[in-house]
Write an enzyme that holds these catalytic residues in place. Structure first.
Site, PDB file in Angstrom:
ATOM      1  CB  ALA A 182      -0.895  -0.041   1.236  1.00 57.03           C
ATOM      2  CD  GLN A 189       2.512   6.666   4.417  1.00 57.15           C
ATOM      3  OE1 GLN A 189       3.436   6.329   5.143  1.00 57.15           O
ATOM      4  NE2 GLN A 189       2.553   7.762   3.688  1.00 57.15           N
ATOM      5  CB  SER A 190       4.016  -0.609   1.932  1.00 57.89           C
ATOM      6  OG  SER A 190       4.705  -1.807   2.205  1.00 57.89           O
ATOM      7  CG  ASN A 191       5.228   0.018   8.146  1.00 57.18           C
ATOM      8  OD1 ASN A 191       5.594   1.184   8.253  1.00 57.18           O
ATOM      9  ND2 ASN A 191       4.086  -0.422   8.675  1.00 57.18           N
ATOM     10  CB  CYS A 251       7.330  -0.814   0.075  1.00 54.35           C
ATOM     11  SG  CYS A 251       6.173  -1.748  -0.954  1.00 54.35           S
TER      12      CYS A 251
END
Ligand SMILES: *Cc1c(COP(=O)(O)O)cnc(C)c1O
Length: 341
Positions: free
Chosen positions: A73, A75-77, A79
């Site tokens: 998403a 705000q992906s942690n 990624c």
């Protein structure tokens, strides 16, 4: 279990702390609450993806990869931590971002999006919610192969059997720490999302014959989808470990009453819980995962799911960098029950 036979990179020095939350336990007047600080994992600000990436990146390197592709998403942690690991290993890093909530993607956003730019992600392709992320990542992989790269695809959340080995290792870390501290846990709580954390912990606790029940709190799906998802990854993880015995039927337990309107959408209980933990224990939870999961655990305690005198452990999976992106949802003056002294 002999985890040493799997290739692994090390991204955290030593173990993460196991802390007792005295003020919160007294405030709730229920079980003795402990927390496993996986928000202290490597690649500051670290989180559960750091443990999965130790095994995933080692697998990628062993296969000769020079680029990694993953998805998440806006705000992906996951990624962000994949990018951090790729930078450390000197590899390219490419993202497919799924805009699950329409209109939420912006290159100028703060939180993790700012860090994607700061760490210089090699490419971002944005697709709309519901897209086939595996197919999208394959497309990027094909393009990279044409230009001479050797890409390695890491699934969303790093949740496959290889990634889940990180949480089999964490289960063993918790068991040895609890032995050294002389504290025997009656239950462990974790967030249950893309499922690698829940599956890896469940397999690790079970295969070590710990006898400790594990409770997952969902942050995106109803139980009808979440339980089979976690079970699938758990079975694959057990198979990778060479365990032939079938997993017990009731191994995977989830609660789905704390998702609210959907993944990443704030709930009043989440904001209240984030404020409570910040003021009472100086612990920063995140708005998407641990804030909702901890709120769920508190609600279950209040309903009598855990008894007074029991010792319970919450796994803090990280995610603090997303908190700053959600500042607009926090009005601390709204919370009377806030633990300030
Ligand atoms: C990804 C993530 C989770 C969920 O873990 P899964 O293994 O995907 O179930 C929980 N907390 C944080 C902070 C995360 O980034």
């Amino acid at each position: 279990m002999n985890l040493a036979r799997f290739p692994r990179r090390r991204y955290t020095e030593g173990e993460t702390p196991l802390e007792r939350l005295d003020r919160l336990s007294a405030f709730l007047d229920g079980p003795e609450i402990w927390i496993k600080r996986d928000d202290f994992l490597g690649f500051f600000p670290g989180g559960n993806k750091t443990r999965k990436l130790e095994f995933l990146m080692a697998d990628a390197l062993e296969k000769g990869a020079d680029a990694v592709i993953t998805c998440g998403a806006p705000q992906s942690n996951h990624c962000r931590l994949t990018l951090a690991a790729a930078r450390k290993e000197g590899m390219e890093c490419h993202f497919i971002i799924e805009e699950r909530v329409p209109g939420t993607y912006s290159e100028r956003a703060s939180g993790n999006m700012f860090l994607f730019q700061l760490m210089g992600v090699d490419s971002i392709r944005v697709v709309s919610g519901g897209a086939d992320m595996t197919a999208e990542m394959e497309k990027t992989a094909a393009e990279l192969r044409v230009s001479g790269r050797k890409p390695y695809i890491i699934p969303g959340g790093g949740s496959n059997a290889v990634g889940a080995l990180g949480y089999v290792a964490c289960a063993e870390e918790i068991l040895s720490q609890s032995f050294r501290k002389g504290v025997s846990f009656d239950r462990i709580f974790t967030t249950s999302g893309s499922s690698g954390t829940h599956a890896g912990l469940a397999v690790g606790l079970w295969a070590n014959r710990s006898g400790i029940p594990l409770t997952g709190i969902n942050i995106s799906r109803p139980n009808s989808l979440q339980v089979p998802l976690v079970e699938k990854v758990a079975r694959e993880t057990a198979r990778l470990l060479g365990i032939e015995e079938p997993l017990p039927d009731s191994l995977i337990q989830c609660f789905d009453g704390y998702v609210g309107e959907g993944y990443s959408l704030p709930t009043p209980a989440m904001t209240k819980t984030v404020v409570l933990l910040a003021r009472m224990e100086s612990i920063l939870l995140d708005p998407v995962y641990t804030g909702k999961a901890f709120a769920g655990m508190i609600d279950l305690i209040r309903q009598g799911f855990c008894r007074k005198g029991e010792k319970i452990l919450f796994l803090h999976t990280g995610g603090v960098s997303a908190l700053f992106h959600y500042q607009k949802y926090f009005d601390p003056e709204l919370f009377p029950e806030d633990g300030r002294r």
